[in-house]
Structure formats: structure tokens, C-alpha cells
Design a protein around this motif. Sequence first.
Motif, PDB file in Angstrom:
ATOM      1  N   VAL A  41      -6.424   6.947  -4.314  1.00 35.07           N
ATOM      2  CA  VAL A  41      -5.876   7.540  -3.092  1.00 35.07           C
ATOM      3  C   VAL A  41      -6.837   7.318  -1.919  1.00 35.07           C
ATOM      4  O   VAL A  41      -6.415   6.926  -0.826  1.00 35.07           O
ATOM      5  CB  VAL A  41      -5.584   9.042  -3.282  1.00 35.07           C
ATOM      6  CG1 VAL A  41      -5.189   9.691  -1.960  1.00 35.07           C
ATOM      7  CG2 VAL A  41      -4.494   9.243  -4.315  1.00 35.07           C
ATOM      8  N   CYS A  42      -8.125   7.540  -2.156  1.00 32.49           N
ATOM      9  CA  CYS A  42      -9.120   7.347  -1.085  1.00 32.49           C
ATOM     10  C   CYS A  42      -9.138   5.899  -0.607  1.00 32.49           C
ATOM     11  O   CYS A  42      -9.208   5.639   0.598  1.00 32.49           O
ATOM     12  CB  CYS A  42     -10.505   7.767  -1.566  1.00 32.49           C
ATOM     13  SG  CYS A  42     -10.685   9.550  -1.717  1.00 32.49           S
TER      14      CYS A  42
ATOM     15  N   LEU B  16      -7.552   1.996   3.627  1.00 32.41           N
ATOM     16  CA  LEU B  16      -6.854   0.826   4.158  1.00 32.41           C
ATOM     17  C   LEU B  16      -5.909   1.208   5.296  1.00 32.41           C
ATOM     18  O   LEU B  16      -5.670   0.411   6.197  1.00 32.41           O
ATOM     19  CB  LEU B  16      -6.074   0.117   3.044  1.00 32.41           C
ATOM     20  CG  LEU B  16      -6.893  -0.565   1.960  1.00 32.41           C
ATOM     21  CD1 LEU B  16      -5.984  -1.117   0.868  1.00 32.41           C
ATOM     22  CD2 LEU B  16      -7.769  -1.663   2.539  1.00 32.41           C
ATOM     23  N   ALA B  17      -5.380   2.429   5.268  1.00 25.71           N
ATOM     24  CA  ALA B  17      -4.419   2.885   6.278  1.00 25.71           C
ATOM     25  C   ALA B  17      -5.086   3.728   7.370  1.00 25.71           C
ATOM     26  O   ALA B  17      -4.398   4.360   8.163  1.00 25.71           O
ATOM     27  CB  ALA B  17      -3.328   3.710   5.597  1.00 25.71           C
TER      28      ALA B  17
ATOM     29  N   ASN C 172       0.856  -1.176   0.000  1.00 23.76           N
ATOM     30  CA  ASN C 172       0.000   0.000   0.000  1.00 23.76           C
ATOM     31  C   ASN C 172       0.898   1.233   0.000  1.00 23.76           C
ATOM     32  O   ASN C 172       1.460   1.610   1.018  1.00 23.76           O
ATOM     33  CB  ASN C 172      -0.931   0.012   1.219  1.00 23.76           C
ATOM     34  CG  ASN C 172      -1.866   1.199   1.227  1.00 23.76           C
ATOM     35  OD1 ASN C 172      -1.873   2.006   0.314  1.00 23.76           O
ATOM     36  ND2 ASN C 172      -2.656   1.307   2.275  1.00 23.76           N
ATOM     37  N   SER C 173       1.029   1.857  -1.153  1.00 26.42           N
ATOM     38  CA  SER C 173       1.873   3.044  -1.260  1.00 26.42           C
ATOM     39  C   SER C 173       1.340   4.201  -0.442  1.00 26.42           C
ATOM     40  O   SER C 173       2.065   5.155  -0.170  1.00 26.42           O
ATOM     41  CB  SER C 173       1.998   3.470  -2.722  1.00 26.42           C
ATOM     42  OG  SER C 173       2.668   2.481  -3.452  1.00 26.42           O
TER      43      SER C 173
ATOM     44  N   ALA D  22     -10.981  11.059 -11.571  1.00 29.57           N
ATOM     45  CA  ALA D  22     -11.810  10.317 -10.614  1.00 29.57           C
ATOM     46  C   ALA D  22     -11.110   9.038 -10.161  1.00 29.57           C
ATOM     47  O   ALA D  22     -11.126   8.702  -8.973  1.00 29.57           O
ATOM     48  CB  ALA D  22     -13.167   9.993 -11.228  1.00 29.57           C
ATOM     49  N   LEU D  23     -10.483   8.317 -11.094  1.00 26.96           N
ATOM     50  CA  LEU D  23      -9.768   7.101 -10.723  1.00 26.96           C
ATOM     51  C   LEU D  23      -8.570   7.404  -9.825  1.00 26.96           C
ATOM     52  O   LEU D  23      -8.293   6.668  -8.879  1.00 26.96           O
ATOM     53  CB  LEU D  23      -9.327   6.329 -11.964  1.00 26.96           C
ATOM     54  CG  LEU D  23     -10.439   5.625 -12.739  1.00 26.96           C
ATOM     55  CD1 LEU D  23      -9.883   5.008 -14.020  1.00 26.96           C
ATOM     56  CD2 LEU D  23     -11.129   4.578 -11.900  1.00 26.96           C
ATOM     57  N   GLY D  24      -7.866   8.497 -10.103  1.00 24.23           N
ATOM     58  CA  GLY D  24      -6.736   8.894  -9.261  1.00 24.23           C
ATOM     59  C   GLY D  24      -7.180   9.194  -7.843  1.00 24.23           C
ATOM     60  O   GLY D  24      -6.598   8.706  -6.875  1.00 24.23           O
ATOM     61  N   PHE D  25      -8.224   9.999  -7.706  1.00 24.39           N
ATOM     62  CA  PHE D  25      -8.742  10.314  -6.371  1.00 24.39           C
ATOM     63  C   PHE D  25      -9.310   9.062  -5.697  1.00 24.39           C
ATOM     64  O   PHE D  25      -9.140   8.866  -4.501  1.00 24.39           O
ATOM     65  CB  PHE D  25      -9.807  11.416  -6.433  1.00 24.39           C
ATOM     66  CG  PHE D  25      -9.220  12.795  -6.510  1.00 24.39           C
ATOM     67  CD1 PHE D  25      -8.509  13.331  -5.447  1.00 24.39           C
ATOM     68  CD2 PHE D  25      -9.371  13.560  -7.654  1.00 24.39           C
ATOM     69  CE1 PHE D  25      -7.965  14.601  -5.522  1.00 24.39           C
ATOM     70  CE2 PHE D  25      -8.831  14.829  -7.737  1.00 24.39           C
ATOM     71  CZ  PHE D  25      -8.122  15.355  -6.667  1.00 24.39           C
TER      72      PHE D  25
END
Length: 178
Positions: A147-148, A153-154, A63-64, A141-144
Amino acid sequence: MRTMNSNRIQLLAPLTPAECVSRLTAVIDTERSASSSWSGSRPVVGRVTDSSLRLRKRIRYRNSFQSFLTATMRPEAGGTFIFGEVAMHPFVRAFLLIWLGGVLLIGGTMFLATVGAMVIGSGSHPQNAWMGVVIPPVMLALGFGLVCFGRHLARDEGRFLTDFLIRTLDVYEQNRAA
């Protein structure tokens, strides 16, 4: 003493910096020895020096957007003052800024040029002009969304790392923030 305002931490450990380093190195896997998340068994991976530390929760996947606790330690009357933040790795933050900026700049220009040509009604509409209207917003939208999802996950890692540090260094807490 402890305060945690969003992602910033301030702790006062009743130990010397050398004792803090000794306790932390005894209970974490170093990043060099845990080159992958699969090797090692300790719940926290990181590095600790006499003046700084960087910790992350061990996860069994990549998970980057994982949270890192990065802090500086300095001797203080009665112990060691530890201050820092819980955030994504600085490289990931910089990469996101550049990537999303590029999508906005290049994709936004492509989107505006395509929509402008359609509105003005230039004589020829290429058959694939719809791509100039659809692809930039979808990429954004895919980029956001990515990240979301990664930050979701974190979501509990900041609290986990802060509590780990508090337990390991016997930090006396005042004013525990929710």
C-alpha cells in the motif's frame, strides 16, 4: 474560491454546470473509450455528468492505489460549486479493510496460539511452528509495504488532478493551500 484540506476539495467555477461538463469532456478521455491506459492521449481519464465527476491521471502502468478525484457539482450563484475528495477507489479501500482485517484476525490468532503454546511449553512442538510466528507479521508488513509503495507512486496525483480542474474550469483561487 478553493480550499483543499488534505484530500477534500471545494471549488467555485465561474461557469454553469453545463459549461463545466462541456469543457471537461472536451479535454479528458472517457473511461469507456480508454479501456486501457495505453489507448488515448489525454492526460486525464474519467467521467463527467451534469452533477458529478470522477477523474484520474492517465498512467502507463497498473496501480490499484491510484488517486481518483470524485466530486459533486451543483449550481450556485455566480457559477458551479464543486466539492469532493481525492482518494483511492472505494472498492480498493473496502478490499484493503477486509484483507488487512482478515490478516489481523486469522494471522493474529495463529500468531498468538503459536507463541502461547511455546511459552506455556506444551509437550509437543511441531517442527514447523516457526511459521505461525513468522508468517502473520510478514504478511502484515508486506500488505502495508504494498500500500505504501502504491500510494508513493500516486503521491502527486491529487495535486495534478486539482490543478487540472482549476485550469480547465478557470477557477479563481483564494487561499491556495500548500
